[in-house]
Scaffold this motif. Structure first.
Motif, PDB file in Angstrom:
ATOM      1  N   ALA A 213       0.834  -1.206   0.000  1.00 34.91           N
ATOM      2  CA  ALA A 213       0.000   0.000   0.000  1.00 34.91           C
ATOM      3  C   ALA A 213       0.867   1.254   0.000  1.00 34.91           C
ATOM      4  CB  ALA A 213      -0.930  -0.007   1.211  1.00 34.91           C
ATOM      5  N   PHE A 214       1.961   1.226   0.766  1.00 40.43           N
ATOM      6  CA  PHE A 214       2.854   2.385   0.786  1.00 40.43           C
ATOM      7  C   PHE A 214       3.558   2.536  -0.551  1.00 40.43           C
ATOM      8  CE2 PHE A 214       7.022   4.337   1.277  1.00 40.43           C
ATOM      9  CZ  PHE A 214       6.679   5.536   1.887  1.00 40.43           C
ATOM     10  N   ALA A 215       4.085   1.428  -1.099  1.00 42.63           N
ATOM     11  CA  ALA A 215       4.786   1.497  -2.381  1.00 42.63           C
ATOM     12  C   ALA A 215       3.864   2.050  -3.471  1.00 42.63           C
ATOM     13  CB  ALA A 215       5.312   0.123  -2.770  1.00 42.63           C
ATOM     14  N   ALA A 216       2.604   1.634  -3.448  1.00 41.22           N
ATOM     15  CA  ALA A 216       1.656   2.121  -4.442  1.00 41.22           C
ATOM     16  C   ALA A 216       1.350   3.602  -4.229  1.00 41.22           C
ATOM     17  CB  ALA A 216       0.370   1.310  -4.382  1.00 41.22           C
ATOM     18  N   ALA A 217       1.182   4.005  -2.966  1.00 43.06           N
ATOM     19  CA  ALA A 217       0.878   5.406  -2.674  1.00 43.06           C
ATOM     20  C   ALA A 217       2.040   6.303  -3.062  1.00 43.06           C
ATOM     21  CB  ALA A 217       0.554   5.569  -1.190  1.00 43.06           C
ATOM     22  N   TYR A 218       3.251   5.850  -2.758  1.00 36.14           N
ATOM     23  CA  TYR A 218       4.419   6.649  -3.149  1.00 36.14           C
ATOM     24  C   TYR A 218       4.534   6.688  -4.672  1.00 36.14           C
ATOM     25  CZ  TYR A 218       9.089   8.632  -3.252  1.00 36.14           C
ATOM     26  OH  TYR A 218      10.157   9.461  -3.486  1.00 36.14           O
ATOM     27  N   GLY A 219       4.358   5.546  -5.307  1.00 34.24           N
ATOM     28  CA  GLY A 219       4.437   5.500  -6.764  1.00 34.24           C
ATOM     29  C   GLY A 219       3.444   6.424  -7.436  1.00 34.24           C
ATOM     30  N   ASN A 220       2.277   6.571  -6.853  1.00 39.98           N
ATOM     31  CA  ASN A 220       1.260   7.459  -7.413  1.00 39.98           C
ATOM     32  C   ASN A 220       1.669   8.924  -7.347  1.00 39.98           C
ATOM     33  OD1 ASN A 220      -0.493   5.419  -8.141  1.00 39.98           O
ATOM     34  ND2 ASN A 220      -1.617   5.475  -6.200  1.00 39.98           N
ATOM     35  N   THR A 222       4.695   9.898  -8.236  1.00 40.40           N
ATOM     36  CA  THR A 222       5.770  10.093  -9.194  1.00 40.40           C
ATOM     37  C   THR A 222       5.270   9.886 -10.623  1.00 40.40           C
ATOM     38  OG1 THR A 222       6.514   7.784  -9.307  1.00 40.40           O
ATOM     39  CG2 THR A 222       7.364   9.119  -7.498  1.00 40.40           C
ATOM     40  N   PRO A 223       5.758  10.668 -11.580  1.00 38.05           N
ATOM     41  CA  PRO A 223       5.371  10.458 -12.974  1.00 38.05           C
ATOM     42  C   PRO A 223       5.706   9.061 -13.483  1.00 38.05           C
ATOM     43  CG  PRO A 223       6.363  12.617 -12.726  1.00 38.05           C
ATOM     44  CD  PRO A 223       6.543  11.914 -11.409  1.00 38.05           C
ATOM     45  N   MET A 224       6.801   8.454 -12.980  1.00 37.01           N
ATOM     46  CA  MET A 224       7.170   7.113 -13.432  1.00 37.01           C
ATOM     47  C   MET A 224       6.354   6.031 -12.748  1.00 37.01           C
ATOM     48  SD  MET A 224      11.303   7.379 -14.015  1.00 37.01           S
ATOM     49  CE  MET A 224      11.352   5.836 -14.927  1.00 37.01           C
ATOM     50  N   GLY A 225       5.560   6.396 -11.747  1.00 36.58           N
ATOM     51  CA  GLY A 225       4.595   5.484 -11.157  1.00 36.58           C
ATOM     52  C   GLY A 225       5.148   4.438 -10.216  1.00 36.58           C
ATOM     53  N   ARG A 226       6.362   4.633  -9.711  1.00 35.24           N
ATOM     54  CA  ARG A 226       6.938   3.620  -8.823  1.00 35.24           C
ATOM     55  C   ARG A 226       8.067   4.210  -7.992  1.00 35.24           C
ATOM     56  NH1 ARG A 226      11.918   2.059 -10.767  1.00 35.24           N
ATOM     57  NH2 ARG A 226      12.366   2.500 -12.977  1.00 35.24           N
ATOM     58  N   ILE A 255      17.389  12.385  -8.218  1.00 32.60           N
ATOM     59  CA  ILE A 255      17.082  11.127  -8.902  1.00 32.60           C
ATOM     60  C   ILE A 255      15.792  10.590  -8.284  1.00 32.60           C
ATOM     61  CG2 ILE A 255      18.024   8.931  -9.672  1.00 32.60           C
ATOM     62  CD1 ILE A 255      19.821  11.313 -10.338  1.00 32.60           C
ATOM     63  N   ASP A 256      14.645  11.051  -8.794  1.00 34.18           N
ATOM     64  CA  ASP A 256      13.381  10.841  -8.077  1.00 34.18           C
ATOM     65  C   ASP A 256      12.236  10.352  -8.931  1.00 34.18           C
ATOM     66  OD1 ASP A 256      12.844  13.101  -9.576  1.00 34.18           O
ATOM     67  OD2 ASP A 256      12.006  14.268  -7.910  1.00 34.18           O
ATOM     68  N   GLY A 257      12.525   9.843 -10.136  1.00 33.31           N
ATOM     69  CA  GLY A 257      11.440   9.380 -10.990  1.00 33.31           C
ATOM     70  C   GLY A 257      10.488  10.475 -11.417  1.00 33.31           C
TER      71      GLY A 257
END
Length: 262
Positions: A213-220, A222-226, A255-257
């Motif tokens: 859930a955290f990985a998905a929330a953080y990915g959302n 970022t433009p690169m989605g992850r 370097i942040d996606g």
């Protein structure tokens, strides 16, 4: 003039070699042929890690000034000089989460001892390391000092994504990482005429078996989605240590996606 991007034979001290990113930095720099001295706190497995990578190992507690001075000197002596130095030591939210008690109190109740602990390691340690490594680089006549900052030294966290997680963002981390960027720029202008380049690297969130859930929330966010993978940060270090970066100083490489582009 022919500029080389490889770092084969470059004598590099990496402080903070046993963390999530530090260990991968050490492995990749070794793969690229750097002559390494790896340092981390007493009680870590830094000596074993160094041995496995055919590197020199040094135990350094960054909150112990005499020990840090001696450790940097020992690394310089072991390598026969320094061409590069990387400060990667830090107190992180995931590290704090392993401690007993409540390491993430509300800001309104935040104790000064937690604040000081973050500043002592993340920022004062960077200052001491720069001071001592800078002497070694000056003796060498040139070199590259790299400070590892963070995306949270550039932008604020989205506090909502930490809800229901066992770890959290905390004020000392953001303040110290922003301070590292400022220190980097100050040193870059001070040492530019000495042949010493000083730059910062600000990684975004790196995946470390996080809760989905955290990985998905953080990915959302970022433009690169992850989140980043561990292998995706070290490339900028290879560049900054190499002769190809000879005109690069005073910069903060994010370097942040794409997170900070939004």
């Amino acid at each position: 003039m022919s500029l080389r991007t490889d770092i084969k034979g470059k004598r590099v001290l990496l402080l903070g070699a046993c963390g999530v990113l530090g260990r991968r930095h050490a492995e990749i720099l070794a793969e690229h042929g750097a002559s390494l001295a790896l340092a981390d706190r007493p009680g870590s497995d830094v000596l074993e890690l160094a041995k496995s990578l055919d590197a020199r190992g040094v135990e350094i507690d960054v909150t112990d000034e005499p020990g840090l001075v001696a450790g940097v000197a020992a690394a310089e002596a072991a390598l026969g000089g320094l061409d590069g130095a990387i400060y990667n030591a830090a107190i992180t939210s995931e590290g704090l989460a392993k401690q007993s008690g409540n390491p993430f109190p509300a800001f309104e109740d935040y104790p000064t001892e937690l604040w000081r602990a973050s500043i002592n390691v993340n920022l004062t340690g960077a200052f001491l390391f720069a001071r001592e490594a800078g002497k070694a680089l000056k003796r060498n006549g040139s070199g590259s000092l790299i400070n590892i900052a963070s995306i949270y030294g550039v932008v604020a966290p989205d506090h909502r994504i930490y809800e229901s997680q066992p770890f959290n963002s905390f004020p000392g981390y953001a303040a110290s990482k922003a301070g590292i960027i400022g220190l980097t720029r100050w040193l870059a202008t001070l040492w530019a005429d000495s042949g010493i380049r000083v730059n910062a690297v600000s990684p975004g969130g790196v995946y470390n078996d996080h809760d989905p859930a955290f990985a998905a929330a953080y990915g959302n966010r970022t433009p690169m989605g992850r989140m980043a993978e561990r292998d995706e940060i070290t490339g900028i270090l290879v560049y900054l240590l190499s002769d190809s970066a000879c005109y690069c100083t005073g910069q903060n490489f994010v370097i942040d996606g794409g997170l900070s582009a939004w």
